[in-house]
Design an enzyme around this catalytic site. Structure first.
Site, PDB file in Angstrom:
ATOM      1  N   GLU A 196      31.340  37.117  26.910  1.00  0.00           N
ATOM      2  CA  GLU A 196      32.651  36.766  27.493  1.00  0.00           C
ATOM      3  C   GLU A 196      33.309  38.062  27.919  1.00  0.00           C
ATOM      4  OE1 GLU A 196      33.787  34.077  28.462  1.00  0.00           O
ATOM      5  OE2 GLU A 196      32.285  32.784  27.558  1.00  0.00           O
ATOM      6  N   LYS A 228      30.722  43.838  14.360  1.00  0.00           N
ATOM      7  CA  LYS A 228      31.186  45.169  14.780  1.00  0.00           C
ATOM      8  C   LYS A 228      32.511  44.957  15.511  1.00  0.00           C
ATOM      9  CE  LYS A 228      31.740  48.197  17.563  1.00  0.00           C
ATOM     10  NZ  LYS A 228      33.093  48.791  17.737  1.00  0.00           N
ATOM     11  N   GLU A 231      40.276  44.288  37.443  1.00  0.00           N
ATOM     12  CA  GLU A 231      41.009  43.945  36.225  1.00  0.00           C
ATOM     13  C   GLU A 231      41.792  45.159  35.742  1.00  0.00           C
ATOM     14  OE1 GLU A 231      38.869  43.352  32.475  1.00  0.00           O
ATOM     15  OE2 GLU A 231      40.073  41.562  32.155  1.00  0.00           O
ATOM     16  N   CYS A 247      42.622  38.170  28.082  1.00  0.00           N
ATOM     17  CA  CYS A 247      41.587  38.015  29.105  1.00  0.00           C
ATOM     18  C   CYS A 247      41.953  36.885  30.059  1.00  0.00           C
ATOM     19  CB  CYS A 247      40.238  37.750  28.461  1.00  0.00           C
ATOM     20  SG  CYS A 247      40.302  36.426  27.273  1.00  0.00           S
TER      21      CYS A 247
END
Ligand code: NAP
Length: 479
Positions: free
Chosen positions: A246, A171, A381, A280
């Site tokens: 992750e 996906k 973040e 990331c």
């Protein structure tokens, strides 16, 4: 063009679609994708389950040959696949080429593992007993991927999953599904048996529940935000699925006074702003020793002002757009929070929309200085081109600041002092460390992943990926 879902070896091109638009120029539709439904996820998981016995019984080298062929197909289409990535995700063409090259290398690396598939063979304590452990696949695995590395992340999940003999349902992220579609297309053209790989695009909010609850599923590998990852973990735990997550980061780069100054400036600017800060592993906090703080801030601001923002298809552009409007608005919202809490940024801070940039989601690379630990932009973040520079009294203070967050993905230090380097390596609370390099920029041959709230489960890539995607069967044989 309509890009269909791929279920049980068939391309399903009928049904409602959603558009994939170029974030550098939203007037351009890169492609239309069929909006998958929970029923499609169910059909894909059933097909993967039906394909499992034959695929897992196929020899490792034969599975590897299909991955080698898929890598060759991607290689032949290298230029066009990279250009499509720039058009769907916004990163510059050289960055997109680097990513497609990496995907090809990942496919080849794991294709080679098909001929090794190392198990364990050890001597028994008992006379004439032969004992060993061999690898077997875990079964049907769901792969959920983000938009920021739309080819490499699907590649580093698909390749080890398939080489270990699993069958999969992929996906992709709705903001950038085409790059992973190209890998699936390459696997199809390479002759992957029907049902082994399935691809269902569409909203994660609609498909996620169906995927994590698909009866045949045995494992799930997810890369994306902490919010979704933590939810998936809760659902997966109820069924005791094997899971790998992750997720987000707030990555520090420590700059000590003894660092090679110019390369430290380059490394911080590179890690903070390239790929529009949407890595990331990007540096979002530069923690700078007091003795060089003012000089370092001035040099970073000067270098940042020279970065060219624009359409990544054009030569000479350093920074492309944010991936979509929502991401751009998130960045601009954090800039406003930063302005209120720490004062005006020393450069950047605005949306760019003049002339050719009018139809894109461009934000100036932004540097805040004097940021303190209590400030929001030092804690949360942002996932965009915003750098917070923080002052540290000395090495000890810098280590403390670097570690004092819930995240633990990547971390970097710039120093020429060997003892400090090793102190840092042993004490930094992150899964990926760099020394005198940008915090972003990893290779596929070693474990990849974070610690603390950034990650959960076995690491990705390298040999650790083989551990996640396979199980051992231990055999004791008397002869
Ligand atoms: P996201 O919103 O969590 O989406 C990631 C994937 O999850 C997408 O495919 C998304 O589909 C899907 N999803 C959304 N809701 C879901 C649900 N309820 N169930 C199952 N899947 C669902 O993250 P993103 O915005 O794409 O990516 C940015 C984040 O990824 C950042 O936090 C970044 O740090 C992290 N990231 C981490 C790593 C790492 O290795 N640690 C690498 C890259 C990115 P839709 O696109 O359809 O919503």
């Amino acid at each position: 063009m309509i890009f269909g879902n791929y279920i049980n070896g068939d391309w399903i091109t009928s049904g409602d679609t959603f558009e994939n638009r170029n974030p550098a120029n939203t007037a351009e539709v890169v492609g239309s994708f069929v909006k998958g439904s929970p029923a499609d996820i169910g059909a894909a998981a059933s097909a993967a389950s039906a394909a499992l016995p034959a695929w897992s019984a196929t020899s490792g080298p034969a599975r590897g040959n299909i991955l080698f062929k898929a890598a060759d197909i991607l290689d032949r289409n290298f230029e066009s696949v990279a250009a499509e990535m720039t058009r769907e995700e916004g990163k510059t063409l050289p960055e997109a080429k680097g990513e497609v090259r990496r995907s090809i290398n990942i496919l080849r690396y794991f294709a080679g593992e098909g001929s090794r598939m190392p198990g364990m063979l050890v001597p028994s304590e008992r006379d004439r007993v032969h004992m060993f452990a061999l690898r077997k696949p875990i079964g049907v695995v769901g792969l959920v991927t983000p938009w920021n590395f739309p080819s490499a992340i699907p590649a580093w999940k698909l390749a080890p999953a398939l080489i270990c003999g699993n069958t999969v349902v992929l996906k992709p992220a709705s903001a950038a599904p085409l790059s992973s579609w190209r890998i699936v297309e390459a696997l199809h053209q390479a002759g992957i048996p029907k049902g082994v790989v399935n691809f269902v695009a569409g909203s994660g909010g609609t498909l996620g529940n169906a995927l994590v609850n698909a009866p045949h599923l045995k494992g799930i590998s997810f890369t994306g935000s902490c919010e979704i990852g933590n939810w998936l973990h809760g659902e997966a735990s109820k069924r005791r699925l094997r899971i790998q997550l992750e997720m987000g980061g707030k990555n520090p780069t420590i700059v000590l006074a003894d660092a090679d100054f110019n390369s430290a400036v380059e490394n911080v600017v590179n890690a903070a702003f390239f790929s529009t800060g949407q890595k990331c592993t990007a540096t979002s906090r530069a923690i700078v020793e007091d003795a060089i703080y003012d000089k370092f801030v001035a040099a970073v601001v000067e270098r940042t002002k020279k970065l060219k923002v624009g359409d990544g298809m054009q030569a000479g552009i350093d920074i492309g757009p944010c991936v979509d409007e929502a991401q751009m608005n998130t960045v601009l919202r954090y800039v406003e929070i930063g302005r209120k809490e720490c004062g005006d940024p020393l450069c950047g801070g605005r949306r760019l929309s003049d002339g050719a940039l009018a139809n894109g989601y461009f934000v100036e690379p932004t540097v805040f200085a004097g940021v303190e630990e209590k400030h929001t932009i030092a804690q949360e973040e942002i996932f965009g081109p915003v750098l917070a520079i923080m002052r540290a009294r000395d090495f000890e203070d810098a280590m403390r600041i670097a570690n004092a967050i819930p995240f633990g993905l990547s971390s970097s230090i710039q120093t020429t002092n060997l003892s400090r380097t090793f102190e840092y390596i042993y004490r930094a609370e992150a899964g990926l460390l760099t020394v005198n390099l940008p915090s972003a920029g990893v290779e596929y041959q070693l474990p990849f992943g974070g610690t603390k709230d950034s990650s959960f489960g076995p690491k990705e890539q390298g040999q650790s990926a083989m551990e996640f995607y396979s199980d051992y069967k231990t055999v004791y044989l008397k002869y």
